[in-house]
Each structure stands twice: as structure tokens, then as C-alpha cells.
Design an enzyme around this catalytic site. Structure first.
Site, PDB file in Angstrom:
ATOM      1  N   THR A   1       0.850  -1.176   0.000  1.00 19.12           N
ATOM      2  CA  THR A   1       0.000   0.000   0.000  1.00 19.12           C
ATOM      3  C   THR A   1       0.890   1.232   0.000  1.00 19.12           C
ATOM      4  O   THR A   1       2.089   1.147   0.245  1.00 19.12           O
ATOM      5  CB  THR A   1      -0.893   0.055   1.256  1.00 19.12           C
ATOM      6  OG1 THR A   1      -0.059   0.207   2.407  1.00 19.12           O
ATOM      7  CG2 THR A   1      -1.731  -1.199   1.409  1.00 19.12           C
TER       8      THR A   1
ATOM      9  N   ILE B   1       2.703  -1.128   5.146  1.00 17.32           N
ATOM     10  CA  ILE B   1       2.070   0.152   5.469  1.00 17.32           C
ATOM     11  C   ILE B   1       3.168   1.196   5.591  1.00 17.32           C
ATOM     12  O   ILE B   1       4.242   0.923   6.133  1.00 17.32           O
ATOM     13  CB  ILE B   1       1.224   0.070   6.755  1.00 17.32           C
ATOM     14  CG1 ILE B   1       0.411   1.351   6.949  1.00 17.32           C
ATOM     15  CG2 ILE B   1       2.096  -0.208   7.985  1.00 17.32           C
ATOM     16  CD1 ILE B   1      -0.644   1.240   8.042  1.00 17.32           C
TER      17      ILE B   1
ATOM     18  N   ILE C   1       6.975  -2.337   7.439  1.00 20.28           N
ATOM     19  CA  ILE C   1       6.869  -0.890   7.551  1.00 20.28           C
ATOM     20  C   ILE C   1       7.613  -0.256   6.377  1.00 20.28           C
ATOM     21  O   ILE C   1       8.805  -0.511   6.184  1.00 20.28           O
ATOM     22  CB  ILE C   1       7.458  -0.373   8.876  1.00 20.28           C
ATOM     23  CG1 ILE C   1       6.808  -1.072  10.077  1.00 20.28           C
ATOM     24  CG2 ILE C   1       7.301   1.137   8.960  1.00 20.28           C
ATOM     25  CD1 ILE C   1       5.337  -0.815  10.245  1.00 20.28           C
ATOM     26  N   LYS C   2       6.914   0.573   5.607  1.00 14.87           N
ATOM     27  CA  LYS C   2       7.538   1.219   4.450  1.00 14.87           C
ATOM     28  C   LYS C   2       8.204   2.526   4.882  1.00 14.87           C
ATOM     29  O   LYS C   2       7.570   3.401   5.470  1.00 14.87           O
ATOM     30  CB  LYS C   2       6.500   1.509   3.364  1.00 14.87           C
ATOM     31  CG  LYS C   2       5.983   0.265   2.681  1.00 14.87           C
ATOM     32  CD  LYS C   2       4.983   0.586   1.584  1.00 14.87           C
ATOM     33  CE  LYS C   2       5.659   0.891   0.281  1.00 14.87           C
ATOM     34  NZ  LYS C   2       4.673   0.974  -0.840  1.00 14.87           N
ATOM     35  N   ILE C   3       9.488   2.621   4.573  1.00  9.19           N
ATOM     36  CA  ILE C   3      10.289   3.813   4.871  1.00  9.19           C
ATOM     37  C   ILE C   3      10.924   4.284   3.568  1.00  9.19           C
ATOM     38  O   ILE C   3      11.562   3.493   2.871  1.00  9.19           O
ATOM     39  CB  ILE C   3      11.380   3.497   5.910  1.00  9.19           C
ATOM     40  CG1 ILE C   3      10.746   3.071   7.239  1.00  9.19           C
ATOM     41  CG2 ILE C   3      12.298   4.704   6.108  1.00  9.19           C
ATOM     42  CD1 ILE C   3      11.747   2.618   8.287  1.00  9.19           C
TER      43      ILE C   3
END
Length: 377
Positions: free
Chosen positions: A44, A108, A139-141
């Protein structure tokens, strides 16, 4: 089963869906994609969430509850997005279990307004990890300069990470270094390295969009026209070459011996922007072992319908890929400038989508509050 998608999966490519919304979750649509289209993960981003919340009434009940609780817009967006991702994680959990944690992942993203703030990125990554509370979360960074130390710190906490918005080869090497540094710090902190997974999202089609625009601005020479639609795939192939190199080093082998998993390359932005190009090209031309291809629904359906999977298209094409980028430089198209523009625009686009998301949710909270107030009279 769909033969092209099965063939893709058999080549070592994990098929992830680049989309998520509540109706897809509640209707059984996501489960159907797992069952019939070999989908083994979900990604996402702020744009996807903004589109999801602006359509239909699937979120109305939760928005009303959040309004009744007096939540502000940032708290509401956090609650709405983590709810969707949590449920998607639960649907994906059997895949996660069956693949030893490699797939069955749902991503996310941290608030894109924090893309240039290391400490706040780390803080929100931890908040998201705690709120979703599922082991198959990523976790998207973003891979900004400030994002690199955040990646290391979050990995060191034992949190699995999807590094996003990677455009340049130099930055990708920085991402892999940040990942290895994080693993080393996790080891020093007594973490079990086998529980930490990561992917590095290398964007493809946006490279062609920017380079093709610059090629069209040239004199229309045959050489310039022949290079259109070549840069994105060439760039990604060279990224895989860098991945091969980094994950063959003694530094990596020490970590691997202690149970660490390679950070897999993920091909993102794989929907074709130019209708003149084959709608499956960012899938069929980037087949390589131990990769992920995250596709919008339209691209997934196109591959299922008429994709032709002809085996590994990457590892034997490094020289050709380098020749494409060299030819662009000779024409005066600066690789360094292209990737710098794309990173800046990538962050800006996600910030804009986030602002739209906040505005939409604020409007919905206001409507819910007004309705509740009216009903109380």
C-alpha cells in the site's frame, strides 16, 4: 490456476498486489487473488489509501465511531489504515506461515511528511508496528538520505521493513548498507535475525516516464527514439546486479550464518504509463530469482491474460543495461539528475496524496459529528 502467473512464481518471483481497500478485504476478493492468481503479498501507499477512502461507504461506520470518540484527523487516518492492514495481514497469515515468513506480507507506509525526518520516522515505524501487531507486517520507509539511518534503527529493533521510493543505483547501495547495518545492530542487541525480513522497492515505470520526456525534447533522432522505454528496465537490471554483489560479500555471509535473510529486490511502479508499450513489460522483462513484483490489479490481470514468461531476463543482461544508460548520458540525459528529480517528485506525490487523504477524512469526521449532533437534538 493461471499459467503465466504460475510460471512467474515458479521462476522465483513473488507476486504481490499493489492495492488495498476495505471492500477487497471484506468481499473475499483478496482471498480469491491468493487462491487463483498466486498473490502472496500486498503493498500500500498513501495514494492507494486516498483512493480507497474516497470511494463508497465502506469506512463510514468506523469514521462515525472515531468522530464519536473525538479523534482528530491524524488519529483517524492512523486508525483507518492500520485497521485495513491488520485484516489483510490476517488473510495473508497462512501464506506467511507456509513460506517461513518470506511472503504473506502486507506493507504500510510511515507518514510521507516525515520523509526527511529520521527520528520521527523511527518513532512512527514503531507506532505502526505496535498498532497493527502482526508479524507479517512490513513498515515502508522512503529511501531518502534521512531515511537511511531510520532503516538501520528500525531493523535494529527487530522490525521488518519495506524500503520504498528507490530510483538510483547509488541510493540502492546505501539502502542495502543500511539494512546490513541494522542487522548488525540487531545482532548486538540480541535479536533473532531469522525473524527480520526486508524488501527494497526499486521503482521502474517512473524512470521511463521521465527519461522518455527528455528524449522527446531532443531532436527526434533515431538513436533517441530507439532508447524510449529502455531506461526503467535497464536501471532495474543493474540494481539486481548490485544486489548480487552485496549479498555475496563476507559481511553478508557472517549475518547469513546467523540466520539472516537477504533483502529482496522488489520491482515497484510496474503499471505501464505509456500505452504504446506492452502492458506486461515491467513484469516479463524483470523475471529474476528471489525478487518480488508488486502489481496494480490491472497489470496482474494483463499478465494472467497474456503474459509470456521466458525465464530469467535479468542476470544475462547487465552489459546491455549498462549500454542503455551510457547511451542516454551521451545524448546529454543526466542519470544523476533524472533520479534526483524522481525522488523529489515521489515524495511530493505521496505528500499530496496524504494531504488529500487527511482532507477527505476530516470532511467525513465533520459530517459524522454533525449527524450525531443532529440526532441528539
Amino acid at each position: 490456476m493461471t499459467d503465466a502467473l504460475k510460471a512467474l512464481s515458479d521462476q522465483g518471483v513473488s507476486i504481490w498486489l499493489d492495492d488495498l481497500n476495505r471492500p477487497l478485504i471484506t468481499s473475499g476478493g483478496l482471498q480469491e487473488l491468493i487462491d487463483t492468481k498466486h498473490v502472496v503479498g500486498v503493498t500500500t501507499n498513501p495514494t492507494i489509501f486516498a483512493a480507497a477512502l474516497s470511494q463508497g461507504d465502506a469506512y463510514n461506520e468506523q469514521v462515525k465511531s472515531l468522530a464519536d470518540d473525538g479523534r482528530n484527523v491524524d488519529e483517524a487516518v492512523f486508525a483507518l489504515t492500520t485497521e485495513d492492514v491488520r485484516h489483510a495481514c490476517d488473510i495473508m497469515r497462512p501464506v506467511y506461515d507456509a513460506t517461513g515468513g518470506q511472503d504473506g506480507r502486507v506493507s504500510i507506509e510511515v507518514d510521507p511528511r516525515l520523509a526527511h525526518e529520521t527520528a520521527r520516522t523511527v518513532e512512527q515505524a514503531k507506532e505502526l508496528w505496535t498498532a497493527v501487531d502482526r508479524p507479517n507486517l512490513l513498515i515502508k520507509i522512503p529511501a531518502t538520505v534521512e531515511g537511511l539511518p531510520a532503516i538501520s534503527q528500525v531493523i535494529a529493533e527487530g522490525i521488518s521493513v519495506n524500503v520504498t521510493l528507490i530510483f538510483s543505483l547509488d541510493r540502492y547501495r546505501g539502502v542495502m548498507n543500511a539494512f546490513l547495518t541494522g542487522l548488525e545492530q540487531a545482532r548486538e542487541g540480541g535479536k533473532d535475525l531469522s525473524t527480520i525480513h526486508s524488501v527494497a522497492s526499486f521503482f521502474v515505470s517512473r524512470v521511463d516516464t521521465e527519461v522518455d520526456k527528455r528524449l522527446d525534447a531532443l531532436d527526434g533522432s533515431d538513436e533517441a527514439q530507439a532508447l524510449k522505454g529502455k531506461a526503467g528496465i535497464a536501471n532495474a537490471r543493474l540494481a539486481y546486479h548490485a544486489y548480487d554483489e552485496v549479498f555475496s560479500t563476507p559481511r553478508w555471509q557472517v549475518l547469513e550464518a546467523e540466520g539472516a535473510h537477504k533483502q529482496r529486490p522488489l520491482w515497484a511502479s510496474t503499471g505501464v504509463k505509456d500505452p504504446a508499450y506492452p502492458d506486461t513489460m515491467y513484469v516479463t522483462e524483470l523475471v529474476a530469482p528471489n525478487t518480488v513484483n508488486t502489481m496494480p490489479g490491472k497489470t496482474l490481470e494483463a499478465v494472467a491474460d497474456h503474459g509470456e514468461i521466458a525465464g530469467d531476463q535479468v542476470t544475462g543482461n547487465y552489459e546491455n543495461a549498462k549500454a542503455v544508460l551510457d547511451a542516454l548520458e551521451r545524448l546529454g540525459i543526466s542519470y544523476a539528475d533524472v533520479v534526483a528529480v524522481l525522488e523529489r517528485e515521489g515524495v511530493e506525490k505521496f505528500e499530496k496524496s496524504w494531504d488529500e487523504l487527511l482532507t477527505d477524512v476530516q470532511d467525513e469526521l465533520a459530517k459524522a459529528t454533525a449527524t450525531s449532533a443532529g440526532a441528539a437534538k
